[in-house]
Design an enzyme around this catalytic site. Structure first.
Site, PDB file in Angstrom:
ATOM      1  N   GLY A  21       5.859 -33.272 -12.429  1.00 14.76           N
ATOM      2  CA  GLY A  21       4.502 -33.734 -12.724  1.00 14.76           C
ATOM      3  C   GLY A  21       4.034 -34.899 -11.894  1.00 14.76           C
ATOM      4  O   GLY A  21       3.136 -34.784 -11.083  1.00 14.76           O
ATOM      5  N   HIS A  77       9.491 -29.952 -20.653  1.00 11.90           N
ATOM      6  CA  HIS A  77      10.462 -30.690 -19.847  1.00 11.90           C
ATOM      7  C   HIS A  77      11.188 -31.698 -20.720  1.00 11.90           C
ATOM      8  O   HIS A  77      10.591 -32.328 -21.584  1.00 11.90           O
ATOM      9  CB  HIS A  77       9.756 -31.410 -18.694  1.00 11.90           C
ATOM     10  CG  HIS A  77      10.599 -32.465 -18.071  1.00 11.90           C
ATOM     11  ND1 HIS A  77      11.672 -32.172 -17.273  1.00 11.90           N
ATOM     12  CD2 HIS A  77      10.568 -33.815 -18.169  1.00 11.90           C
ATOM     13  CE1 HIS A  77      12.247 -33.303 -16.900  1.00 11.90           C
ATOM     14  NE2 HIS A  77      11.613 -34.311 -17.427  1.00 11.90           N
ATOM     15  N   CYS A 117      14.510 -34.785 -20.526  1.00 12.07           N
ATOM     16  CA  CYS A 117      15.499 -35.451 -19.667  1.00 12.07           C
ATOM     17  C   CYS A 117      16.678 -35.978 -20.468  1.00 12.07           C
ATOM     18  O   CYS A 117      16.608 -36.085 -21.683  1.00 12.07           O
ATOM     19  CB  CYS A 117      14.891 -36.577 -18.852  1.00 12.07           C
ATOM     20  SG  CYS A 117      13.199 -37.014 -19.210  1.00 12.07           S
ATOM     21  N   GLU A 120      17.041 -32.240 -17.059  1.00  8.17           N
ATOM     22  CA  GLU A 120      17.820 -33.116 -16.190  1.00  8.17           C
ATOM     23  C   GLU A 120      19.218 -32.528 -16.075  1.00  8.17           C
ATOM     24  O   GLU A 120      19.820 -32.155 -17.061  1.00  8.17           O
ATOM     25  CB  GLU A 120      17.871 -34.510 -16.822  1.00  8.17           C
ATOM     26  CG  GLU A 120      18.624 -35.536 -16.025  1.00  8.17           C
ATOM     27  CD  GLU A 120      20.037 -35.757 -16.482  1.00  8.17           C
ATOM     28  OE1 GLU A 120      20.236 -35.962 -17.684  1.00  8.17           O
ATOM     29  OE2 GLU A 120      20.942 -35.703 -15.647  1.00  8.17           O
ATOM     30  N   HIS A 144      16.263 -40.605 -10.585  1.00 13.03           N
ATOM     31  CA  HIS A 144      16.434 -41.968 -11.094  1.00 13.03           C
ATOM     32  C   HIS A 144      17.138 -42.857 -10.075  1.00 13.03           C
ATOM     33  O   HIS A 144      17.436 -44.004 -10.350  1.00 13.03           O
ATOM     34  CB  HIS A 144      17.227 -41.955 -12.405  1.00 13.03           C
ATOM     35  CG  HIS A 144      16.453 -41.311 -13.509  1.00 13.03           C
ATOM     36  ND1 HIS A 144      16.688 -40.021 -13.924  1.00 13.03           N
ATOM     37  CD2 HIS A 144      15.422 -41.757 -14.257  1.00 13.03           C
ATOM     38  CE1 HIS A 144      15.847 -39.720 -14.881  1.00 13.03           C
ATOM     39  NE2 HIS A 144      15.065 -40.751 -15.118  1.00 13.03           N
ATOM     40  N   CYS A 167      13.173 -34.899 -12.948  1.00 14.66           N
ATOM     41  CA  CYS A 167      12.144 -35.565 -13.741  1.00 14.66           C
ATOM     42  C   CYS A 167      10.974 -35.894 -12.810  1.00 14.66           C
ATOM     43  O   CYS A 167      10.994 -35.516 -11.634  1.00 14.66           O
ATOM     44  CB  CYS A 167      12.745 -36.828 -14.374  1.00 14.66           C
ATOM     45  SG  CYS A 167      11.730 -37.544 -15.668  1.00 14.66           S
TER      46      CYS A 167
HETATM   47  N1  GLN Z   1       5.408 -35.278 -16.418  1.00 14.88           N
HETATM   48  C1  GLN Z   1       6.092 -36.520 -16.503  1.00 14.88           C
HETATM   49  C2  GLN Z   1       6.283 -37.075 -15.107  1.00 14.88           C
HETATM   50  O1  GLN Z   1       6.500 -36.327 -14.226  1.00 14.88           O
HETATM   51  C3  GLN Z   1       7.444 -36.354 -17.162  1.00 14.88           C
HETATM   52  C4  GLN Z   1       8.195 -37.658 -17.251  1.00 14.88           C
HETATM   53  C5  GLN Z   1       9.400 -37.633 -18.162  1.00 14.88           C
HETATM   54  O2  GLN Z   1       9.961 -36.631 -18.472  1.00 14.88           O
HETATM   55  N2  GLN Z   1       9.849 -38.755 -18.600  1.00 14.88           N
HETATM   56  O3  GLN Z   1       6.249 -38.271 -14.886  1.00 14.88           O
HETATM   57 ZN    ZN Z   2      11.979 -36.315 -17.450  1.00 15.20          ZN
END
Ligand code: GLN
Ligand code: ZN
Length: 773
Positions: free
Chosen positions: A446, A655, A657, A679, A708, A740
């Site tokens: 995203g 989604h 993580c 993730e 990350h 992510c």
């Molecule tokens: N769509 C969000 C991004 O890409 C998802 C972030 C997340 O999972 N913490 O920033």
């Molecule tokens: Zn994420």
């Protein structure tokens, strides 16, 4: 009676720690500057607590990244792969420390970061210790001792906060098979004894050992280890005063164990579990003091003095006043620093502000409660109690909180509102026809880099130096640039980049009724990353579409598919400070309905793929398994309420993580998202095993790029991960994507990594074609 706290926010009221760390990482400030910034924060916090009248002020609650990582460095649990970094000339302990936290990719090194995961059921993340069979420990970092001396120089005899050895081990993970980490306890104890000895030499009176696992299910050997360690400490240092802190849960089955440990004081969380008080008091030996965690360390509502006072009174009646400590329920790091600096009445109205208390205000609450309990009835104290009653009364009836239309709509929800028309197998065919995606489709999660420019535009817009029109036009350009880049990279499902969003929850909160925002209400999420959780104070509803314009604009720029991006109801709930006057599930349903409206509007506007992020589903799990299903029932239903209002052709993604899915696999499947991205790269696809074992039926995008860390993975690495994925999941179910969102990354890294990622997908596609040919 005494007051104490378990820990104070260490990021600084204006995020001084974040700024210093990030400047140090980018080479803009020296190590001394960094240490100086840390010192100033500590000094300020200690002074503040002293002035508030806190009797036992903690030290070692400060950390440059994470308190669990601090402990790993303290006891020399430094994985071998970092040893060379440590030896490199010019590198300090600080550099080694940050290498463990963030990975290290310079000077010819390419070392991955240690794994990070949620701190119990909070939105704080810690760095997971790595253990080997027969591991040895020794005192490496002397931070605990140094911080004690640092405060002493300031004239404050602190109570060092040390993560207890059993909880420290249990927070870690075995890096090889054939042993359990609790077996390392005997190797670990001497280091703890060494630390205690050195603290005693420097004049320590009290030490706080955090053993949050005492409030969870423990095995026989874990209980034994707890008993042994504290008995050993008692025998070795009979004069030392030890306090064991538990939090986030009641003592439950461990009550007898906890109250029979050879310690001087036991801290219990009476916000999470007020019921345990009677049992604890009944089992309290005369030698044991009790620390009453009555001021909520996890939420921002003013303390109800009436309730707290009754608790104190009960404890006094049972054991007298001398053995009582008054405290917040847990460390205050989960609260923002200071409500006083929130002076903008447009962001936070006086009516709502009057219902709140942040960390600094909670110090005063703790002291006020002690004074109340001590029978002081000075006029100022009585005034404060009076104010409380008025604040509580106004929350009961305020029209800014209560909205009958929303209440009725939530009550009227039925089964039909949480189900798609057809099962996944049918939907998949329809979607394939509509979307025509290749095998191993590529996408991102995203967000794209929130560069300095983007952040400065937002700051200028907020300040009023950019008009709405100017700001939007800059964001449109950034969005267009991102669309073009994704086209160039030949990604299959594009995103608009989320440049208009400061934060995935805040953005939606700002557009929903029932939310309010602070200006400086930051809370540490991990390392230098802070979040500013919204405050849900009232019934939630949507005013107007929240994301449709941006998504439609992005779609208008390209023939490729653009995915709409939303944050799910559970995550919005989980990452906010939630009202405490109705069940969380009710608040969650209200949010779900608002998101459902948004999903439908996106579909109506021609968007064919919609992602509803739920990274926080797992962290909402109650700490005790016996309470899981009740939570999962309403949480999964909320996701379904949000996601099922669309036709079968519309593809719903979700989604998540840092989640381990093993034990909630059927609930994840129950969410029935067409595609789930997760993730996976830090754990080398280990996570996928649970999906494989379960025969997870819908599509999965296991992350192949660890976002990350600033480290850029290459194609071969990602191909290897994908092949690993393919060996357990049928390839027609697989998507290719990062772990992510990319907002914290730089453009250069992002571009390189995504290029490598698309190449990896193409490599696998080519193999499929070859095998057909
Ligand atoms: N769509 C969000 C991004 O890409 C998802 C972030 C997340 O999972 N913490 O920033
Ligand atoms: Zn994420």
């Amino acid at each position: 009676m005494k007051t104490h706290i378990l820990g104070y926010p260490r990021i600084g009221g204006h995020r001084e720690l974040k700024k210093a760390c990030e400047q140090y990482w980018s080479g803009k400030i020296s190590r001394n500057d960094l240490l100086e910034a840390g010192h100033n924060i500590k000094k300020h916090n200690w002074q503040l607590q002293k002035e508030a009248g806190i009797d036992l002020i903690p030290s070692n609650d400060f950390s440059f990244y994470d308190q669990v990582l601090d402990m790993s460095l303290t006891v020399n649990a430094i994985p071998k792969r970092y040893h060379e970094v440590m030896l490199k000339e010019g590198n300090s302990e600080q550099d080694l420390y940050f290498a463990m936290a963030r990975g290290y990719q310079k000077d010819g090194f390419d070392i991955t970061a240690m794994k990070m995961t949620k701190w119990f059921d909070t939105n704080y993340h810690y760095i997971v210790p790595e253990f080997e069979k027969g591991q040895q420990f020794s005192l490496f970092s002397t931070k605990i001792i140094d911080e004690f001396s640092e405060a002493k120089k300031q004239g404050i005899l602190t109570k060092p906060v040390i993560l207890g050895p059993v909880s420290y081990l249990l927070l870690g993970k075995e890096k090889e098979n054939g042993f359990h980490r609790i077996e390392l306890i005997n190797a670990l104890i001497p280091v703890y004894l060494d630390i205690i000895t050195q603290l005693i030499e420097r004049g320590v009176e009290w030490i706080q050992f955090d053993e949050p696992f005492l409030a969870l299910d423990l095995t026989g050997s874990e209980k034994e280890a707890l008993r042994n360690f504290y008995t050993t400490v008692k025998n070795e240092f009979p004069k030392l005063k030890t306090l064991v802190a538990t939090y986030f849960n009641g003592l439950g089955n461990n009550l007898k164990l906890a109250t029979s440990l050879s310690i001087c004081a036991l801290h219990i969380d009476l916000v999470r579990d007020p019921q345990q008080l009677d049992d604890v008091l009944n089992n309290l030996p005369e030698t044991l003091s009790i620390s009453l965690g009555i001021v909520d360390g996890r939420n921002i509502w003013k303390n109800d003095f009436g309730v707290s006072f009754r608790i104190i009174e009960k404890a006094q009646n049972a054991i007298g006043s001398d053995r009582i400590f008054i405290a917040p329920s847990c460390s205050l790091i989960h609260c923002p620093c200071d409500l006083d600096i929130e002076t903008d009445e447009k962001t936070l109205t006086p009516e709502i502000k009057n219902w709140l208390a942040f960390a600094k205000q909670k110090l005063n609450e703790v002291v006020t409660l002690k004074n109340l309990g001590s029978g002081k009835n000075e006029e100022s104290l009585l005034d404060r109690v009076e104010e409380r009653f008025d604040a509580a009364k106004s929350r009961l009836s305020s029209t800014t909180i209560h909205n009958q239309v929303v209440k009725h709509r939530t009550e009227a929800l039925t089964e039909v509102d949480s189900r798609r028309d057809n099962p996944f197998a049918i939907r998949k065919e329809l979607q394939q026809k509509a979307l025509k995606l290749p095998i191993y489709p590529t996408t991102t999660i995203g967000s794209f880099p929130q560069s300095k420019e983007v952040r400065s535009w937002r700051a200028q817009f907020k300040k009023g130096t950019l008009t709405q029109e100017q700001y939007n036009s800059l964001l449109r350009k950034e969005t267009e640039k991102t669309i073009r880049l994704q086209e160039d990279l030949e990604i299959d499902v594009l995103v608009h980049g989320e440049f208009e969003r400061n934060d995935m929850v805040e953005y939606f909160g700002e557009r929903l009724n029932g939310f309010v925002f602070t200006k400086f209400g930051w809370v540490q999420s991990y390392g230098s990353r802070c979040v500013k959780p919204p405050i849900i104070y009232g019934d939630v509803s949507r005013q107007s579409p929240m994301t449709v314009d941006w998504t439609v604009y992005a779609q208008s720029l390209t023939k490729k598919l653009v995915k709409g991006m939303l944050t799910g109801p559970v995550t919005i709930l989980q990452w906010s400070f939630v009202r405490n006057d109705q069940p969380r599930s009710t608040t969650c349903d209200q949010i779900a309905l608002a998101i459902r409206d948004e999903v439908k509007d996106l579909e109506k506007a021609g968007i064919k793929i919609i992602q509803i992020d739920e990274p926080a589903i797992r962290e909402g799990l109650p700490l005790l398994k016996e309470n899981w299903q009740e939570y999962l029932k309403w949480a999964i239903r909320a996701f379904r309420i949000a996601s099922t209002g669309v036709s079968d052709e519309t593809q719903i993604h979700t989604h998540m993580c840092y989640s381990e899915f093993n034990d909630i696999m059927h609930n994840i499947a129950d969410m029935d998202a067409d595609v789930i991205t997760i993730e996976c790269s830090r754990s080398q696809m280990e996570l996928l095993d649970s999906f494989a074992k379960f025969n997870y039926p819908n599509d999965i995008g296991p992350g192949v790029y660890d976002i990350h860390s600033p480290r850029v993975p290459n194609t071969e690495e990602m191909v290897r991960l994908l092949k690993k994925a393919k060996s357990v999941i049928p390839e027609k179910q697989l998507w290719v994507n990062p772990d992510c969102g990319l907002k914290t990354r730089h453009w250069e890294e992002t571009e390189k990594a995504l290029k490598a990622m698309v190449r990896a997908a193409k490599t696998l596609r080519a193999e499929v074609e070859e095998s057909i040919a």
